[in-house]
Scaffold this motif. Sequence first.
Motif, PDB file in Angstrom:
ATOM      1  N   CYS A 138      34.745  12.609  24.062  1.00 32.33           N
ATOM      2  CA  CYS A 138      35.109  13.583  25.096  1.00 32.33           C
ATOM      3  C   CYS A 138      34.210  14.817  25.032  1.00 32.33           C
ATOM      4  O   CYS A 138      33.789  15.342  26.075  1.00 32.33           O
ATOM      5  CB  CYS A 138      36.573  13.993  24.943  1.00 32.33           C
ATOM      6  SG  CYS A 138      37.760  12.688  25.340  1.00 32.33           S
TER       7      CYS A 138
ATOM      8  N   ALA B 263      43.111  11.599  26.106  1.00 30.55           N
ATOM      9  CA  ALA B 263      41.748  11.887  26.544  1.00 30.55           C
ATOM     10  C   ALA B 263      41.709  12.815  27.752  1.00 30.55           C
ATOM     11  O   ALA B 263      40.817  13.665  27.867  1.00 30.55           O
ATOM     12  CB  ALA B 263      41.015  10.582  26.862  1.00 30.55           C
TER      13      ALA B 263
ATOM     14  N   ALA C 233      44.464  15.857  20.684  1.00 31.37           N
ATOM     15  CA  ALA C 233      43.681  14.914  19.889  1.00 31.37           C
ATOM     16  C   ALA C 233      44.590  13.999  19.074  1.00 31.37           C
ATOM     17  O   ALA C 233      44.368  12.787  19.008  1.00 31.37           O
ATOM     18  CB  ALA C 233      42.737  15.683  18.963  1.00 31.37           C
TER      19      ALA C 233
ATOM     20  N   ILE D  60      39.579  18.030  11.979  1.00 27.87           N
ATOM     21  CA  ILE D  60      39.659  16.566  11.917  1.00 27.87           C
ATOM     22  C   ILE D  60      38.943  16.064  10.664  1.00 27.87           C
ATOM     23  O   ILE D  60      39.441  15.180   9.953  1.00 27.87           O
ATOM     24  CB  ILE D  60      39.055  15.938  13.185  1.00 27.87           C
ATOM     25  CG1 ILE D  60      39.904  16.285  14.408  1.00 27.87           C
ATOM     26  CG2 ILE D  60      38.936  14.418  13.037  1.00 27.87           C
ATOM     27  CD1 ILE D  60      39.279  15.865  15.723  1.00 27.87           C
TER      28      ILE D  60
ATOM     29  N   VAL E 248      40.900   9.314  16.020  1.00 27.54           N
ATOM     30  CA  VAL E 248      40.939  10.645  16.631  1.00 27.54           C
ATOM     31  C   VAL E 248      39.531  11.226  16.716  1.00 27.54           C
ATOM     32  O   VAL E 248      39.119  11.752  17.745  1.00 27.54           O
ATOM     33  CB  VAL E 248      41.860  11.584  15.824  1.00 27.54           C
ATOM     34  CG1 VAL E 248      41.783  13.016  16.359  1.00 27.54           C
ATOM     35  CG2 VAL E 248      43.294  11.083  15.871  1.00 27.54           C
ATOM     36  N   GLU E 249      38.786  11.108  15.627  1.00 27.30           N
ATOM     37  CA  GLU E 249      37.421  11.632  15.604  1.00 27.30           C
ATOM     38  C   GLU E 249      36.550  10.962  16.660  1.00 27.30           C
ATOM     39  O   GLU E 249      35.790  11.625  17.375  1.00 27.30           O
ATOM     40  CB  GLU E 249      36.799  11.434  14.222  1.00 27.30           C
ATOM     41  CG  GLU E 249      35.367  11.951  14.130  1.00 27.30           C
ATOM     42  CD  GLU E 249      34.716  11.654  12.800  1.00 27.30           C
ATOM     43  OE1 GLU E 249      33.646  12.223  12.536  1.00 27.30           O
ATOM     44  OE2 GLU E 249      35.267  10.841  12.032  1.00 27.30           O
TER      45      GLU E 249
ATOM     46  N   VAL F 230      37.716  12.185  20.269  1.00 27.51           N
ATOM     47  CA  VAL F 230      37.348  13.576  20.521  1.00 27.51           C
ATOM     48  C   VAL F 230      35.831  13.712  20.645  1.00 27.51           C
ATOM     49  O   VAL F 230      35.330  14.414  21.534  1.00 27.51           O
ATOM     50  CB  VAL F 230      37.885  14.495  19.405  1.00 27.51           C
ATOM     51  CG1 VAL F 230      37.349  15.916  19.562  1.00 27.51           C
ATOM     52  CG2 VAL F 230      39.408  14.512  19.426  1.00 27.51           C
TER      53      VAL F 230
ATOM     54  N   LEU G 224      45.853  11.320  21.084  1.00 29.80           N
ATOM     55  CA  LEU G 224      44.788  10.531  21.719  1.00 29.80           C
ATOM     56  C   LEU G 224      44.854  10.663  23.244  1.00 29.80           C
ATOM     57  O   LEU G 224      44.629   9.695  23.972  1.00 29.80           O
ATOM     58  CB  LEU G 224      44.869   9.059  21.297  1.00 29.80           C
ATOM     59  CG  LEU G 224      44.718   8.775  19.801  1.00 29.80           C
ATOM     60  CD1 LEU G 224      44.841   7.282  19.527  1.00 29.80           C
ATOM     61  CD2 LEU G 224      43.387   9.302  19.274  1.00 29.80           C
TER      62      LEU G 224
ATOM     63  N   ILE H 261      42.323  16.362  26.551  1.00 29.70           N
ATOM     64  CA  ILE H 261      41.168  16.813  25.771  1.00 29.70           C
ATOM     65  C   ILE H 261      40.032  17.222  26.700  1.00 29.70           C
ATOM     66  O   ILE H 261      39.476  18.314  26.596  1.00 29.70           O
ATOM     67  CB  ILE H 261      40.699  15.697  24.816  1.00 29.70           C
ATOM     68  CG1 ILE H 261      41.755  15.422  23.753  1.00 29.70           C
ATOM     69  CG2 ILE H 261      39.371  16.069  24.158  1.00 29.70           C
ATOM     70  CD1 ILE H 261      41.487  14.180  22.932  1.00 29.70           C
TER      71      ILE H 261
ATOM     72  N   LEU I 235      44.233  21.753  21.926  1.00 27.05           N
ATOM     73  CA  LEU I 235      43.275  20.651  21.847  1.00 27.05           C
ATOM     74  C   LEU I 235      43.567  19.767  20.642  1.00 27.05           C
ATOM     75  O   LEU I 235      43.478  18.535  20.724  1.00 27.05           O
ATOM     76  CB  LEU I 235      41.851  21.208  21.761  1.00 27.05           C
ATOM     77  CG  LEU I 235      40.723  20.175  21.710  1.00 27.05           C
ATOM     78  CD1 LEU I 235      40.727  19.309  22.967  1.00 27.05           C
ATOM     79  CD2 LEU I 235      39.375  20.865  21.539  1.00 27.05           C
ATOM     80  N   ALA I 236      43.952  20.381  19.524  1.00 25.86           N
ATOM     81  CA  ALA I 236      44.288  19.610  18.336  1.00 25.86           C
ATOM     82  C   ALA I 236      45.508  18.724  18.586  1.00 25.86           C
ATOM     83  O   ALA I 236      45.558  17.571  18.144  1.00 25.86           O
ATOM     84  CB  ALA I 236      44.543  20.549  17.157  1.00 25.86           C
TER      85      ALA I 236
END
Length: 314
Positions: free
Chosen positions: A172, A121, A116, A152, A165-166, A169, A119, A124, A112-113
């Motif tokens: 999502c 989506a 992220a 993050i 990124v924040e 995520v 980007l 994620i 997942l990282a």
Amino acid sequence: MVDEALSAGAVARRLGVAVTTLRTWHQRYGLGPSEHIPGHHRRYTATDLARLEIMRRLTAEGVSPAEAARWARQAPDPTPAGTAGTVRVHPSARDGGGTIPVGRAGPAARGLARAAMRLDAAAISETIAHALATVGVVATWEGLLRPVLAGIGERHAATTGLIEVEHLVSRCVSEALAAASRAKVPTGPARILLSCADEEQHTLPLEALAAALAEAGISYRMLGARVPVAALVEAVNRTGPAAVVLWSHTRATADPAQLSALLAAPRRPLLALAAGPGWRADTLPAGVVRPVDLAEAVSLAVAVRDSLDQSRRD
């Protein structure tokens, strides 16, 4: 490296890519699963996974998929029988843009990282949805989402970057938790009121609690971010909830006066929970409970529900 052969979904979660991406790499570039048992879907071996990892790294660096696949196919078998070979590594075969630290979290969190940072989506959302469906809300939050979100935040504090990124995520995560809540709509009156403290804008942990309550069959009302204390007290008086959860992420929003006002409301709840790292245990008014994590908050809500049900039966 894994010892057992993996399904496409498991490989996608480890790499932080969508299953559809794996299918494309298989169909266009021949980077597919090599283990085949008659009557079963093909599985990815350790060699397959190593080559796909090279493919993922290179494409993330901007190398064309065709070129990345060529380098990936040249990688030797990483198992003991193939360790005598010399690995040819493309100069760009490194993670670009840094990484998101996830501590001791498992492969799904690392995948997942990675998604992220790209980007991605689709990957994620796919990873989060799979976790929610297989291990539930609490385990997904504690083992997958919280480590990545904390990572993050840690990277942002160190670099002032990753804002994009924040945001992606968070969106999502919010969408996935909302979908999980809608999938299991509890019946009966809303017994729990969920609210952020005044000026508090971090809502994801509260959304996770809402999804976990729905999963447990407990009805709730969500007020959301930045709820002034007067509005919170008015909502309590109008709805008479059995429990109120007030979330604070930072010390700046954790004013104990908000809890005192809640306890002084004409329709004071049976249980007041001060949730989140903003609250200090030594400043809480008497009668307020501070749950240590999401699981404990859900357990307390279940206890309140069961107590009310028992009193009605008596």
